[in-house]
Write an enzyme that holds these catalytic residues in place. Sequence first.
Site, PDB file in Angstrom:
ATOM      1  N   CYS A   1       3.138   2.595   4.172  1.00 47.19           N
ATOM      2  CA  CYS A   1       3.895   1.512   4.774  1.00 47.19           C
ATOM      3  C   CYS A   1       2.983   0.330   5.066  1.00 47.19           C
ATOM      4  CB  CYS A   1       4.538   1.980   6.082  1.00 47.19           C
ATOM      5  SG  CYS A   1       5.473   3.522   5.936  1.00 47.19           S
TER       6      CYS A   1
ATOM      7  N   VAL B   1      -3.229   3.913 -18.985  1.00 48.31           N
ATOM      8  CA  VAL B   1      -3.179   2.548 -19.513  1.00 48.31           C
ATOM      9  C   VAL B   1      -3.842   2.503 -20.879  1.00 48.31           C
ATOM     10  CG1 VAL B   1      -4.071   0.205 -19.213  1.00 48.31           C
ATOM     11  CG2 VAL B   1      -3.074   1.398 -17.275  1.00 48.31           C
TER      12      VAL B   1
END
EC number: 6.3.5.4
Length: 616
Positions: free
Chosen positions: A2, A290
């Site tokens: 958060c 990636v």
Amino acid sequence: MCGIYGSTIIYTKSQLQDKLERTKFRGPDKQGFKFLGDAYRPIIFGHNRLAIIDVDERSNQPFTYNNNIHIVFNGEIYNFKILKKQLEAKNYEFHTTSDTEVICATYLEYGEDCLKYLDGMFAFVIYDETKQKLFGARDRLGKKPFYYYINDKHFEFASQLSSIQLHHNNLTISNKAISYYLAWDAIPDPYSIFNEIKKLQAGHCFSFDLINYKFKDRVYWDIDTTIRNPYQGSYQAAVKDLDGLIRNAVSTRLFADVPVGVFLSGGVDSSVVAALATKTTNSKVKTFSVKFNEKGFDESIYAQKVANHLQTDHHIIDCNYNEGLDLIKNFSHYYDEPFADSSAIPSMLLAKHASEKVTVALSGDGGDESFIGYERYKWMKQVSILYKLPNCLRHAIAKTAGLMPYYKLKMIGKGLQQNDINSLYLASVTGVNMSWLKSDFDYTDVTEKKYLFHTNKNLYERLTDFDIKTYLNWDINTKVDRATMAYSLEARAPLMDHKIVEFAQSLPTHFKFKAKNQKRILKDVLYQYVPKEIFDRPKAGFTMPFKEWFKNELQDYVLSELDITSLRQIPNIDADEVHKMIEQHMDGSWNHYPLIWKLLVLKQWLNTTGKGYIIK
């Protein structure tokens, strides 16, 4: 995962909304703030929630427990279920299935010693209404960020600097921090780019007395620089013990009420995490890597081999310069102070696409530091032989190397001018050739040098300790937190479990590095699950093809952003020398892409986030 915020400064609701909205990407599921305290001692807690565990609104924050304990919390407590059972046996009641509530009860039971019991990554602040104080902490290895501002009765904190920066009228840019950044590629803790805002250091906690307004900061966990409890078992026993520790760390980090995946580069660290993830869950593990089209940068083939063997649901993400350029142009919005690790761009790209399928991703971060994995450790050991020679002979070798027409030899020559091997390592991580940096103070003067400049451990152990406290904390953790949070994705690092770090430090060095075999014990754990042949190749870093891009596709962008006029506006650099270095890069005579990248980032930050502030 958060974004937290809090303040004793009185802001309007609109201003508070702005501060939370600025980092909403950290937690888009629920946003809220609560006014606590009273007219004499106002306290505001705010929170942007990314719901991971107990996604029900009952676990939204700011959270109140037992009427007088209020908390905002970023992170995960991996042993919260165990703690909950122990606290229930002591008659504590719980009304959620979240780890947030368990932190509150643990604090009520143990006070500030609660940190001894919390196993996880975290940054939190508790408002103890009865004792009229704020108590907060950052996890042992610094996975979660924590910024704060303090001035007399005014105290403000947040997950990211930009939330504090908004609606502040007395901030100034730190000239010292700029020099630190130019040397280290990141701004070391406890500093930030603003003189008035600090970072809470990893393994530290604090209290702020709301009656007398005293702030106290202390260490609750640190690296053992003396190895008080060395491992006593055999090598095979250590392999088994490490396997168990990693298995447990992976298993606890797979727990979530949302989809979980694994970042898989194809290297040893991420592969061992992926392997044990497949062994500790019944569902098919999603993995992500990636792919670069540039020759020498594409490691996706190795990730695919590991994924095929483990039978994961593998996803390969293509990285091209067009998407990379878009990320570069918005870089300062997410990395809200200068940060120059170029692998942040592929990390952001990885997070961007992984977040479409999962909300949590496990990474292999921390393996190189704990198990002596970086190539530079081996190089330092080899060079240390030269420091056993008479000074006059070593300086003669340094002078000869400096006269050679090869860049690497020139840098070796400059490095060998250092007084000792520790100073050489310090120079190597900040930059051996720093003639372009014009600084009025010693940018190598950081308190973390104490982990390097002592004689209680051998060279390898001191280098890794130093990197855990500096590179891993200041660079890797910052990179991963901002890259993943930019796309509301939670990253968890099993190999950074403090029990694994402590275990690795207790091991004899030859368990970790023997006969050119770096990360020996970690590899032997991995080879129980994935064939050794897949990893018979040189170690590769997670890097961008900026060397080529800056000379080709992005050349116009670089030359327009860093022309001589722009360079003269950047503090603490010799603009003329830097301009020559950029020309050398463009004509192919030298590779200066790290310098070019860090200047692009700094210029962007000064022209956007830092615009209008005085530098002092």
